[in-house]
Each structure stands twice: as structure tokens, then as C-alpha cells.
Design an enzyme around this catalytic site. Structure first.
Site, short mmCIF file in Angstrom:
data_model
loop_
_atom_site.label_atom_id
_atom_site.label_comp_id
_atom_site.label_asym_id
_atom_site.label_seq_id
_atom_site.Cartn_x
_atom_site.Cartn_y
_atom_site.Cartn_z
N LEU A 136 0.84 -1.20 0.00
CA LEU A 136 0.00 0.00 0.00
C LEU A 136 0.87 1.25 0.00
CD1 LEU A 136 -2.81 -1.05 2.52
CD2 LEU A 136 -2.56 -1.56 0.08
N ARG B 98 2.86 15.58 4.27
CA ARG B 98 3.82 16.06 5.27
C ARG B 98 5.25 16.07 4.73
NH1 ARG B 98 2.67 12.24 10.18
NH2 ARG B 98 4.51 13.30 11.02
N LYS C 55 6.11 9.92 -1.87
CA LYS C 55 6.67 9.66 -0.54
C LYS C 55 7.54 8.41 -0.51
CE LYS C 55 3.96 8.16 2.77
NZ LYS C 55 3.02 8.09 3.92
N GLY D 84 -9.71 4.33 2.77
CA GLY D 84 -9.19 3.51 3.85
C GLY D 84 -8.36 2.34 3.37
N ASP E 225 5.68 2.86 3.00
CA ASP E 225 6.38 3.78 3.89
C ASP E 225 6.84 3.09 5.18
OD1 ASP E 225 3.95 3.46 5.12
OD2 ASP E 225 3.36 5.57 5.03
N ASN F 209 -0.50 -2.41 16.42
CA ASN F 209 -0.67 -3.00 15.09
C ASN F 209 0.22 -2.29 14.08
OD1 ASN F 209 -1.62 -4.26 12.77
ND2 ASN F 209 -3.46 -2.99 12.65
N ARG G 45 34.27 9.04 -7.81
CA ARG G 45 32.98 9.00 -8.49
C ARG G 45 32.79 7.65 -9.18
NH1 ARG G 45 33.14 14.14 -12.18
NH2 ARG G 45 31.17 13.22 -12.90
N SER H 153 54.03 17.85 -12.44
CA SER H 153 52.99 18.71 -11.88
C SER H 153 52.45 19.68 -12.92
CB SER H 153 53.55 19.50 -10.70
OG SER H 153 53.94 18.63 -9.67
#
Length: 447
Positions: free
Chosen positions: A14, A21, A28, A84, A109, A174, A317, A389
């Protein structure tokens, strides 16, 4: 290796929450945790069960989720409107048409649930057990739904909003995670009502509607931590990093200041590696035994060999390969380049798209000029070469084994083995000029 269960397994994840938020245009469940989207953490654990099917239920952001899971084999369905958790699970019914096995219901999440815990849930779904619920006991039960159980058998489950004071005093909460047979799930969902404080169809209600007793098994609260805000994401990240640091040190890795070292989900470090403070590992890094990572380094996509020294203040990298006893010093950046054994780039250099031979020394300020604004080109340097160098190596270019490139050279053509390459303009000297210049400037300033 993935487990094989007596019955096929499917997972419903789900992920239809609005995620308001987070205050982000990114879905999310795609926010990264330890260098990987939290949803992919969960899918990796699910894959350890060799599932027959995986279905992700989303609200908004379907395109983002589909793009993120395109290689995972998971399907994506939409819950709209969002009425729901029971209603959300119902949206997966058509995607699982004909599936006759056990179903795990998970949350995108809640990303850190381990394969072993999912396995325990499925193992408990035997005989006359109607469903298995994953419970936990947080330090602060807050507004979690409560589980009332005796000897592991669930007597009642209640959402916090609908719980009495006595029920709120129960500490067993739960997590929302559930294991149930497909043959039982869909008929039970059809019977769930919304006569509650929120007017929603709650998934836990199916436990009370089931004709067979349901069982609760428990896990640690950290494993089922949910993420609904950036603050919660940071807290879960911090907890994950703390566990990984402890595991690294237990495995023989030395961390001088553990709280300042950050690992990715796939960081692999052998024993007898020493890591100094303020080091960040991105995805795709492995470090072999005896290596030393000095302070303030940023490393991603790199393979670091035995007894290699990196840093301080180095950046590696993706595509970097450092063979045994090679060295990358301070203020050096390496990208898509291979340093053979004992090669050294000690300071102030950029090495990109390059092959550096064994025992080669790259002097300070050397740059491989690998990009012309349109394409990337490679620099190949043979074993035992010496690059002076402040040299600029304009790729594509090949420097033979044992060759010397004099300091300050801008190199635009190949150098044969054991040759000297020198491309340096002759200095012009004007005796007395500096003194005359200073006198003129002082006179001008004071006039």
C-alpha cells in the site's frame, strides 16, 4: 537464496497515502533511505520470498512509482478515491485474479521489514489460523491501533480513534502488516464496513470478521518504523546508520568517529579497513581489506582494493577502480578511471576516463582533459610513467610505459614508451622591469 513455500506467495504494497507532510513533488515512498528509495528496500525484502506476484497500490504519482519499479516485476494499481486501507487492498483484486495462495499486505512507507520477518508471518499462517498480524511494542504507543490478544490469539483489534481508555493502555500495537490466504481475503474485504470515527474501511476489521482465529507475532519497533515526514525519514536513516556502523565494527572495520561515517544500503567493507571521520559512501562501493579511508572523503560507485589509501579530502565517483596499494591523496577527484597497482595520484588532480598503469606517479595539479563539450575521451598511461605537476593531458591521448611528461606540459599527442614529453613555452626575462614597475605604481598611488 529465496525461500520456497508450500503455497505461492503474493505481496500487496500500500502506497496510496498523499504524503503531504513530506512537502515534495516526489512520491513519498520514493524518498531515499541509505541511498535507495524506501519502496525498493521493501521490494528487495519481498524478493527474498520468490513471490509469484507483487502489486503496489498508489493514489497520485502512479507514473513516478511505475518508473521506479519497472525492473522489479511489480504491477501498479490506483486507489481513487481513497477510502481507507481495506478499500486500498481491494484495488489489487483484479491484478491478482486467479491467484490462489498466501498474500502479504505491506506498506511502502514501512520500508525496513526484513525477509525473515515476512517468512515468520507466512510460517504462522497454518492450519486453522485465519490471518497473521505483525505487532510491536513501541516506547510510546501514541496513536497506533491496538491489538488485544491472549497467548498470541487476537481477541480484538481497534484503531486508536475508536479505542476506550482501557484499550489505549494496551502496549501491543498493530503495524498494519498482515498475512492471509487469498481465498479468505477478498470475501472478508467485501464485508468490511465504515461505521467508525473516520468513516473509512479499515483493513484490521477483517480479523474480527474472520471465522477462524487470527494470530499476532511480534517484532522490534525499529523494523516497522513508518515514514510520513522528512523528520521521520531522518530519524529512520539515523537509526539505520547506527545499526550499520555497529555491524561494520563487529565485522572488523575501524571507525574512529562512527557517528560521522555514512553508509549506503549496499556498501561492502572488508575487515581491517580503517575509516577516519566525515566519510560518506554512496551506492556501489566496495573496500578490500587493509585499505585506509582518511577524513572528509566522498565515495560512490568505486571499487577500492587491498591496502589502498584514499584521502583526506578525496572524491571518488562512479567507475573508479583502485587496485592494491594505489593511492589517491588530498583534493583529488577520480571518475571512471582505473589505477593499477601502486599507482599514485597524491594531490590536487582530476583523473577522469583514464587508465593509469602500475607504479605510475601523477604529479600535483595534473588534469585529464576528457571532455570537449560534446563527447568524453580516454587517457591511457602505461606502467611506470611519471607525469609532472600542472600537466594537462588532452584526451584522447596515450602515454607509453616509462615515459616522462615534464611539469607544466599541455599534451595533445601520444608519447612513446620511455620518452620525454615537454611542451613548455620559453620564459622571457626583462632585467630591472619589476623595480621600475613598483616605482611607477608607488608614485601614481601617492600623487
Amino acid at each position: 537464496m529465496p525461500d520456497t513455500f508450500p503455497r505461492p506467495v503474493a505481496a500487496i504494497i500500500l502506497a496510496a497515502g498523499q504524503g503531504t507532510r513530506m512537502k515534495s513533488t516526489l512520491h513519498k515512498v520514493l524518498h531515499p533511505l541509505a541511498g535507495r528509495p524506501m519502496l525498493l528496500h521493501l521490494l528487495a525484502s519481498v524478493d527474498g520470498l520468490a513471490p509469484a506476484a507483487k502489486v503496489i497500490v498508489v493514489g497520485a504519482g502512479r507514473e513516478q512509482v511505475e518508473a521506479a519499479v519497472i525492473r522489479s516485476g511489480a504491477g501498479v494499481v490506483v486507489q481513487q478515491p481513497q477510502l481507507g486501507t481495506a478499500h486500498a487492498v481491494q484495488q489489487a483484486e483484479s491484478a491478482l485474479a486467479g491467484f490462489d495462495g498466501d498474500i502479504l499486505i505491506l506498506y511502502g512507507d514501512v520500508p525496513l521489514v526484513e525477509t525473515a520477518t515476512m517468512r515468520r508471518m507466512l510460517d504462522a499462517l497454518t492450519g486453522d489460523v485465519g490471518a497473521v498480524v505483525l505487532g510491536f511494542r513501541p516506547v510510546d504507543p501514541a496513536a497506533y491501533g491496538r491489538i488485544l490478544a491472549h497467548d498470541g490469539i487476537i481477541e480484538r483489534m481497534v484503531e486508536y480513534k475508536d479505542a476506550s481508555e482501557a484499550e489505549r493502555a494496551v502496549t501491543l500495537c498493530n503495524s498494519g502488516l498482515l498475512a492471509i490466504r487469498a481465498a479468505d481475503l477478498w470475501p472478508l474485504l467485501a464485508r468490511v464496513g465504515n461505521d467508525n470515527a473516520a468513516g473509512e474501511y479499515y483493513l484490521p476489521d477483517i480479523v474480527g470478521l474472520a471465522s477462524s482465529a487470527s494470530r499476532v507475532i511480534e517484532t522490534d519497533a525499529a523494523e516497522v518504523a513508518g515514514i510520513n515526514s522528512r523528520a521521520e525519514l531522518a530519524a529512520v536513516e539515523g537509526a539505520w546508520q547506527a545499526r550499520r556502523r555497529a555491524a561494520m565494527m563487529t565485522a572488523g572495520v575501524s571507525l574512529i568517529a562512527p557517528e560521522t561515517v555514512w553508509f549506503s544500503y549496499d556498501t561492502t567493507i572488508a575487515s581491517d579497513v580503517s575509516i577516519e571521520p566525515n566519510v560518506w559512501f554512496g551506492p556501489g562501493v566496495s573496500v578490500a581489506t587493509g585499505a585506509r579511508i582518511r577524513a572528509n572523503c566522498h565515495i560512490e560507485g568505486a571499487v577500492i582494493g587491498e591496502k589502498v589509501e584514499v584521502g583526506p579530502f578525496a572524491r571518488l565517483r562512479p567507475g573508479t577502480v583502485l587496485d592494491a596499494r594505489s593511492k589517491v591523496g588530498n583534493f583529488v577527484e577520480i571518475k571512471n578511471a582505473h589505477l593499477d597497482v601502486r599507482a599514485k595520484v597524491n594531490h590536487l588532480s582530476y583523473i577522469g576516463d583514464a587508465e593509469i598503469g602500475a607504479d605510475t606517479n601523477i604529479g600535483a595539479g595534473t588534469i585529464t582533459c576528457n571532455y570537449d563539450g560534446f563527447f568524453k575521451y580516454r587517457t591511457n598511461i602505461g606502467a611506470g610513467a611519471f607525469i609532472g605537476s600542472n600537466s594537462a593531458l588532452v584526451a584522447p591521448v596515450t602515454i607509453g610505459a616509462g615515459a616522462i611528461v615534464a611539469a607544466g606540459t599541455v599534451l595533445t599527442s601520444d608519447v612513446e614508451p620511455d620518452a620525454l614529453a615537454l611542451a613548455r613555452p620559453q620564459a622571457t626575462r626583462k632585467p630591472g622591469w619589476a623595480a621600475r614597475f613598483r616605482s611607477a605604481m608607488i608614485a601614481r598611488k601617492t600623487s
